[in-house]
Motif scaffolding. Structure first.
Motif, PDB file in Angstrom:
ATOM      1  N   ILE A   1       0.852  -1.185   0.000  1.00 49.88           N
ATOM      2  CA  ILE A   1       0.000   0.000   0.000  1.00 49.88           C
ATOM      3  C   ILE A   1       0.890   1.238   0.000  1.00 49.88           C
ATOM      4  CG2 ILE A   1      -1.919   1.179   1.140  1.00 49.88           C
ATOM      5  CD1 ILE A   1      -2.569  -1.704   0.454  1.00 49.88           C
ATOM      6  N   ASP A   2       0.708   2.100  -0.986  1.00 46.71           N
ATOM      7  CA  ASP A   2       1.473   3.350  -1.044  1.00 46.71           C
ATOM      8  C   ASP A   2       0.606   4.462  -0.476  1.00 46.71           C
ATOM      9  OD1 ASP A   2       3.296   5.303  -1.576  1.00 46.71           O
ATOM     10  OD2 ASP A   2       2.865   5.430  -3.718  1.00 46.71           O
ATOM     11  N   LEU A   3       0.851   4.835   0.777  1.00 46.94           N
ATOM     12  CA  LEU A   3       0.066   5.881   1.428  1.00 46.94           C
ATOM     13  C   LEU A   3       0.502   7.257   0.932  1.00 46.94           C
ATOM     14  CD1 LEU A   3       0.053   4.463   5.071  1.00 46.94           C
ATOM     15  CD2 LEU A   3      -1.825   4.412   3.421  1.00 46.94           C
ATOM     16  N   PRO A   4      -0.364   8.263   1.050  1.00 49.05           N
ATOM     17  CA  PRO A   4      -0.007   9.608   0.578  1.00 49.05           C
ATOM     18  C   PRO A   4       1.213  10.156   1.304  1.00 49.05           C
ATOM     19  CG  PRO A   4      -2.360   9.459   1.049  1.00 49.05           C
ATOM     20  CD  PRO A   4      -1.745   8.197   1.570  1.00 49.05           C
ATOM     21  N   GLY A   5       1.976  10.995   0.619  1.00 47.91           N
ATOM     22  CA  GLY A   5       3.125  11.645   1.242  1.00 47.91           C
ATOM     23  C   GLY A   5       2.680  12.708   2.228  1.00 47.91           C
TER      24      GLY A   5
END
Length: 670
Positions: A84-88
């Protein structure tokens, strides 16, 4: 020093996805582990995600580009891993939806491992967020990325010392080359296999803060509050006066909230500043200690990237560079697009001349129109759109785009915006819809509204198709560039007027600017294809079906009465052919319809029916006229009916006034 960071050590093992896992059908359905990637913007987190999963997710260099998390799958050592690539983000506050989404996912979805990606060259700044992740008491790994860029600055990170200080595994990587990612995944599997988290390494603050955290934590534990978050983390958030957490706890125990409020007041009296500021200072103190202890500096050399940075942000030369970047992007698109368009047009003319058919059987008219739509799409859309998106991707990924935004800050303030607004406005040159959605990175509704208003005048890819397909092809490139100049002038003048009308104050610019780097051609190619394919999937069916339908409607005589009714405006005021009224109406649905209708009715040799001045005026009015229905829809969703109606009317009035005046001014020159 750790062997990962010793310059004499063997080169790190590069991560490669096997051919088997590239085949979707070979990936097991059962997910063994879930890994979340978390970190600040511009640390290479999305690059790590793409290297691991092979995803086609767009990589950008500005903060907050994606609110929804990106998901990918990875087959590693016979384990199926969901990534899962969470927001920066920079903190777990409640100031933005990105921060709320990230903290709720980590707390409630409970991934098996959270990998915190940090930039080795600005370690102290990134560790501020790492400390907050530690407070969440999650299975944590720190990925120290971009160690190559740090070494260029004379900075070497001892990952062993950093790991000991934080109490979590630390792995160094150069994600864009795949270095260190294999070890990162091995560490992630090992950490995930431990199942439970036992935090025996709690990070302690100063005594006056720490004592009060312990008191609130004890209150929460004694009352057995079911909050979903770790007790210590909740205690810290209560001391920071986090409104969402305060409401959450208050629903179960007002007594705990009142006690926490009293303790927060005590901290404020001791330090004579807000309690959230005190805790932020405590975190930065710890981050500084950890970074200083793990960071080794060698002889510092001024790198080429630093010299380039000074040039691009210079108070004189920076503006020249910014103008060259924006102008070069457009000129590149015109020159390359015109060359490719000529080649493709000649190729299609060799096979079959494209002339409209307005008599004969309905089947033959429809087929002729459909073929004309294909030719228009291939010769007038792809040659210009692909070079634009490719160059834009390279500029984004190199880091120069944020510098241009920084340099344009003072100019943008003239219309009530700051330099960060330039990012969605440049995106508007691709498509107005995502550009307006990306105005969410701006701090106030007023700034978002002013930026969205300006974006509706930005010549998106569809408008660019019209400008280049009419002016660059049939007049010359310089008149096409002139239209872009007029458009910028209109945007500035109307933006200035809107700034005076819309109440509120302009805010200052705070923007992350990551280190310059050589953009990856493969990443830019993926990004270009991701953007172009959606256009192709929409434009080509529309061109084929629409061209056939328009040619049939024209042959059957349905369009003539509408065109005649609008003749006083189109013919007398704008100097255009009678059919232009219908063309502009269809163009409000999708801008490409302007070109599509002309091709469907007159064929691809439009020079036989339009004069140079008519090409220029029709393109200018189409550029400034009503934005497409998709843009109006997103405006309605973001800002409501009143603002959308006002913006639409402003577009119509501006297009007609500027178009009529331009016709009279340009006539002697064309």
């Amino acid at each position: 020093m750790s062997k990962d960071t010793d310059e004499r050590s063997p080169k790190p093992k590069r991560f490669k996805r096997s051919k088997k896992q590239e085949k979707e059908g070979d990936t097991p359905q059962k997910i063994d582990y879930t890994i979340a990637l978390a970190g600040n913007a511009n640390v290479g987190k999305s690059v790590v995600f793409n290297e691991l999963t092979g995803s086609n997710q767009i990589i950008g260099n500005w903060p907050g580009k994606t609110v929804e998390r990106a998901v990918g799958k990875l087959l590693f050592e016979s384990k199926c891993i969901e990534v899962i690539d969470l927001p920066g983000i920079y903190s777990f506050s409640t100031y933005s939806m990105e921060e709320i989404v990230s903290r709720e996912y980590i707390a409630f979805e409970k991934p098996d491992v959270v990998i915190n990606v940090v930039d080795a060259s600005v370690l102290e700044r990134n560790l501020f967020f790492t400390i907050q992740l530690k407070e969440m008491n999650v299975p944590l790994i720190v990925c120290v990325n971009q160690i190559d860029l740090a070494k260029q600055k004379g900075i070497i990170i001892d990952t062993d010392k950093l790991s000991k200080a934080l109490g979590v595994p630390v792995v160094s990587t150069v994600a864009i080359r795949g270095e260190g990612l294999h070890e990162l995944m091995e560490t992630a599997i090992e950490t995930a296999g431990q199942k439970t988290v036992t935090d025996t390494h709690t990070l302690k603050y100063g005594a006056e803060v720490e004592n009060r955290i312990e008191k609130i934590t004890e209150d929460i534990d004694n009352k057995n509050l079911d909050l979903g978050y770790p007790s210590r983390w909740v205690a810290i958030k209560l001391l920071e006066n986090d409104p969402e957490i305060r409401k959450l706890v208050e629903a179960q125990s007002r007594e705990v909230v009142n006690h926490a409020y009293a303790l927060a007041r005590e901290i404020e009296e001791i330090h004579n500043e807000p309690s959230f500021s005190v805790i932020a200072s405590e975190r930065y103190f710890l981050a500084n200690q950890f970074a200083f202890g793990a960071q080794l500096e060698s002889k510092i050399k001024i790198t080429f990237a630093e010299k380039l940075d000074r040039l691009v942000t210079h108070r004189v030369f920076g503006y020249i560079v910014s103008a060259l970047v924006i102008g070069g992007l457009l000129l590149w698109t015109f020159v390359v697009g015109d060359f490719l368009s000529g080649l493709l047009s000649n190729a299609f003319s060799f096979f079959q001349p494209v002339d409209p058919q307005t008599s004969g059987t309905l089947t033959s008219i429809l087929w002729n129109g459909a073929f004309g739509g294909i030719v228009a799409g291939v010769t007038l859309v792809l040659p210009f759109v692909i070079p634009f998106y490719m160059m834009l991707s390279l500029i984004e990924n190199s880091g120069i785009l944020t510098r241009v935004a920084f340099m344009m800050d003072s100019a943008m303030h003239k219309i009530g915006l700051h330099g960060k607004a330039l990012i969605p406005m440049i995106l508007g040159y691709g498509c107005n819809v995502p550009a307006i959605e990306s105005t969410r990175i701006l701090e106030t509704r007023r700034e978002r509204l002013l930026a969205a208003f300006a974006i509706t005048f930005a010549p998106c890819a569809a408008r660019t198709i019209v400008i280049l397909g009419l002016v660059a092809v049939y007049v010359n490139i310089w008149w096409a560039i002139a239209l872009y100049g007029i458009d910028l002038l209109v945007m500035f003048v109307l933006g200035r007027l809107a700034y005076k009308v819309v109440p509120g104050e302009a805010s200052g610019l705070i923007m992350e600017m990551h280190t310059f780097k050589v953009p990856s051609i493969s990443v830019a190619a993926k990004q270009t294809w991701s953007r172009t394919k959606s256009l192709i999937y929409v434009v080509f069916p529309v061109y084929i079906i629409g061209s056939a339908a328009i040619q049939a409607l024209y042959a059957l005589g349905f369009l003539t009465p509408i065109a005649n009714a609008l003749a006083p405006i189109t013919v007398f005021w704008l100097g255009l052919p009678v059919i232009a009224g219908v063309v502009l109406i269809f163009g409000a649905v999708r801008k490409e319809f302007v070109l599509l209708m002309l091709v469907a009715i007159f064929g691809t040799n439009l020079a036989a029916v339009l004069t140079p001045i008519q090409f220029v005026i029709l393109a200018l009015v189409s550029m400034l006229f009503l934005p497409c229905l998709a843009t109006l829809t997103v405006l309605l969703k973001e800002f409501g009916a009143k603002a959308t109606t006002t913006i639409a009317l402003a577009n119509i009035v501006t297009a007609l006034i500027v178009g009529g005046l331009a016709y009279r001014l340009f006539l002697p020159f064309l």
